[in-house]
Design an enzyme around this catalytic site. Structure first.
Site, PDB file in Angstrom:
ATOM      1  N   ASN A  11      16.721  -1.449  -4.981  1.00  0.00           N
ATOM      2  CA  ASN A  11      16.120  -2.272  -3.940  1.00  0.00           C
ATOM      3  C   ASN A  11      16.978  -3.515  -3.801  1.00  0.00           C
ATOM      4  OD1 ASN A  11      14.555  -3.842  -2.258  1.00  0.00           O
ATOM      5  ND2 ASN A  11      12.638  -3.458  -3.335  1.00  0.00           N
ATOM      6  N   ARG A 236       7.989 -17.207   6.362  1.00  0.00           N
ATOM      7  CA  ARG A 236       8.076 -16.680   7.723  1.00  0.00           C
ATOM      8  C   ARG A 236       6.852 -17.083   8.534  1.00  0.00           C
ATOM      9  NH1 ARG A 236       9.238 -10.524   5.856  1.00  0.00           N
ATOM     10  NH2 ARG A 236      10.329 -11.137   3.947  1.00  0.00           N
ATOM     11  N   MET A 279       2.547 -18.816  -3.799  1.00  0.00           N
ATOM     12  CA  MET A 279       1.097 -18.969  -3.763  1.00  0.00           C
ATOM     13  C   MET A 279       0.552 -19.536  -5.063  1.00  0.00           C
ATOM     14  SD  MET A 279      -1.702 -18.800  -2.055  1.00  0.00           S
ATOM     15  CE  MET A 279      -1.373 -17.821  -0.574  1.00  0.00           C
ATOM     16  N   GLU A 328      -2.499  -8.534  -5.821  1.00  0.00           N
ATOM     17  CA  GLU A 328      -2.873  -8.046  -7.143  1.00  0.00           C
ATOM     18  C   GLU A 328      -3.280  -9.150  -8.097  1.00  0.00           C
ATOM     19  OE1 GLU A 328       0.396  -5.676  -8.593  1.00  0.00           O
ATOM     20  OE2 GLU A 328       0.647  -4.728  -6.618  1.00  0.00           O
ATOM     21  N   HIS A 329      -2.776 -10.379  -7.900  1.00  0.00           N
ATOM     22  CA  HIS A 329      -2.925 -11.405  -8.930  1.00  0.00           C
ATOM     23  C   HIS A 329      -3.646 -12.679  -8.489  1.00  0.00           C
ATOM     24  CE1 HIS A 329      -0.286  -8.963 -11.367  1.00  0.00           C
ATOM     25  NE2 HIS A 329       0.653  -9.015 -10.450  1.00  0.00           N
ATOM     26  N   GLU A 376       6.623   0.828  -5.362  1.00  0.00           N
ATOM     27  CA  GLU A 376       7.552   1.353  -4.367  1.00  0.00           C
ATOM     28  C   GLU A 376       8.665   2.167  -5.025  1.00  0.00           C
ATOM     29  OE1 GLU A 376       7.521  -2.126  -1.016  1.00  0.00           O
ATOM     30  OE2 GLU A 376       7.779  -2.720  -3.115  1.00  0.00           O
TER      31      GLU A 376
END
Length: 405
Positions: A11, A236, A279, A328-329, A376
């Protein structure tokens, strides 16, 4: 048990390369190792690699001038820990355009077509192409597979894919492509299409989007032509009034490169908070910094709006899934999003939410709310396996080098 092929997942980001190594068996997918090369093309680069079975680890500091150097160092690190050599490499490719709707064996026509798509994903595709080329340069006999993040959404109804533009724009390939498709595919595989029913899957990370999925079939998604669209993200903007962009171009002194930098790198959580796109950082400062609190509140507000819109597309909502780093967190984010959705029959259990349980809704909730860690890499492994090793046959005689000639 018959031992199957070893597949390396890659990736590539603009300044990073994440990778994972899997051994396939008849009924198992065993993670052998995972790692990353960070700060490619920047000073103070690093490489880390962890072997899953032996817990052996490599941590190195070095400079990696480009993705070719990063790929070479990755293979050298795998060899240093005496991990098995891969039989194939699967790559996450963010944008496949209108023509690439399923995983494909890499060849020269595919790479040429991906280069033409770079304007649609300028933050991702150049690095992904470099990663593919770097593998081919070092191991020309190694087959490679491109797995497209946009492919999952190509089954959406045409009404959801079209923009309200002259028909010639559709013919030129300008449509809603959607992204995070490998993540959505994994969630559908993991939970099951029947169990999900009419579902909204929220992939929330630095890049973030949602998809409306009905019994495994994608119906709509929030991102559009590029990964900049949808709701606000780490840096973004998400969707903006086109008139605002025209105003910046005609009256604000912006040109296209400056505008691209604004909407992709200076906005979102970072732009509103003035502090950080992360975040976790914003949640830590939420009670003491009004701008941090406003950034979090805007993010949750926009997600609630998107859930409402996608529920209208579905006609009902059986399941809401949170995945990705934030999904998820970040329990406070999930709580703030869902506390305004009681009209959809969504009720969270605060204790289950705090523990990041698999199911965080109450038994009385008409909609089941799940937290499902995405993978992924594993989806790339499965696609590569289906394309190249569906019954563990011998590898093709055609080499990647020959395919790229």
């Amino acid at each position: 048990m018959t031992t199957g092929p070893v597949i390396l997942c890659m990736n590539s980001g603009s300044s990073s390369l994440k990778f994972a190594l899997y051994q396939l068996g008849e009924a198992a997918e065993t993670a052998l190792a995972a790692g990353a090369v960070e700060r490619i093309g920047l000073p103070g680069g690093s490489l880390w690699l962890r072997a899953e079975t032996t817990e052996a680890r490599i941590d190195e500091s070095s400079n990696f001038p480009d993705h070719q150097a990063a790929v070479h160092s990755t293979f050298a690190a795998l060899e240093k820990l005496r991990l098995p050599s891969p039989d194939a490499v699967g790559h996450r490719v963010v944008h496949g355009g209108a023509d690439h709707i399923a995983p494909e064996r890499v060849d020269r026509p595919l790479l040429e077509n991906l280069r033409q798509l770079v304007p649609y994903a300028p933050l991702h595709l150049p690095a992904e192409i470099q990663g593919i080329e770097a593998v081919a340069a070092r191991f020309p006999d190694l087959p490679q597979v491109a797995c497209f993040d946009t492919a999952f959404h190509r089954r959406m109804p045409e009404l959801a894919q079209r923009f309200p533009l002259p028909r010639s724009f559709w013919d030129a390939g300008m449509r809603r492509y959607g992204f995070h498709g490998l993540s959505y595919e994994y969630i559908v595989d993991q939970v099951g299409a029947t169990t999900l029913g009419s579902a909204i899957i929220a992939h929330l990370g630095n890049g973030a989007s949602m998809a409306a999925v009905q019994h495994g079939q994608p119906l709509d998604t929030t991102m559009g032509l590029t990964p900049t669209g949808g709701f606000m993200m780490g840096t973004r903007t998400g969707d903006l009034d086109p008139g605002l962009l025209i105003h910046l171009l005609t009256e604000g002194g912006y040109d296209a490169p400056k505008l691209e930098h604004l909407v992709n790198h200076q906005s979102g959580l970072l732009g509103v908070s003035g502090i950080s796109p992360d975040m976790r950082t914003l949640l830590e400062r939420r009670d003491s910094d009004g701008h941090a609190a406003q950034a979090v509140d805007m993010f949750c507000y926009q997600l609630r709006k998107s859930i409402g819109a996608l529920t209208a597309v579905l006609g009902a909502l059986d399941t809401l899934v949170f995945t990705g780093g934030i999904g998820e967190h970040a329990a406070p984010v999930r709580w703030d999003i869902c506390r305004g959705l009681a009209y959809l029959g969504i009720w969270l259990d605060p204790h289950l939410n705090h523990r990041h349980a698999d199911v965080i809704s109450t038994p009385e909730s008409r909609c089941t709310v799940r937290v499902v860690p995405t993978n992924e890499d594993l989806m790339i492994v499965r696609h590569t396996r289906r394309l190249l090793f569906s019954t563990f046959p011998p590898a093709s005689d055609a080499t990647t080098e020959e395919a790229l000639r």
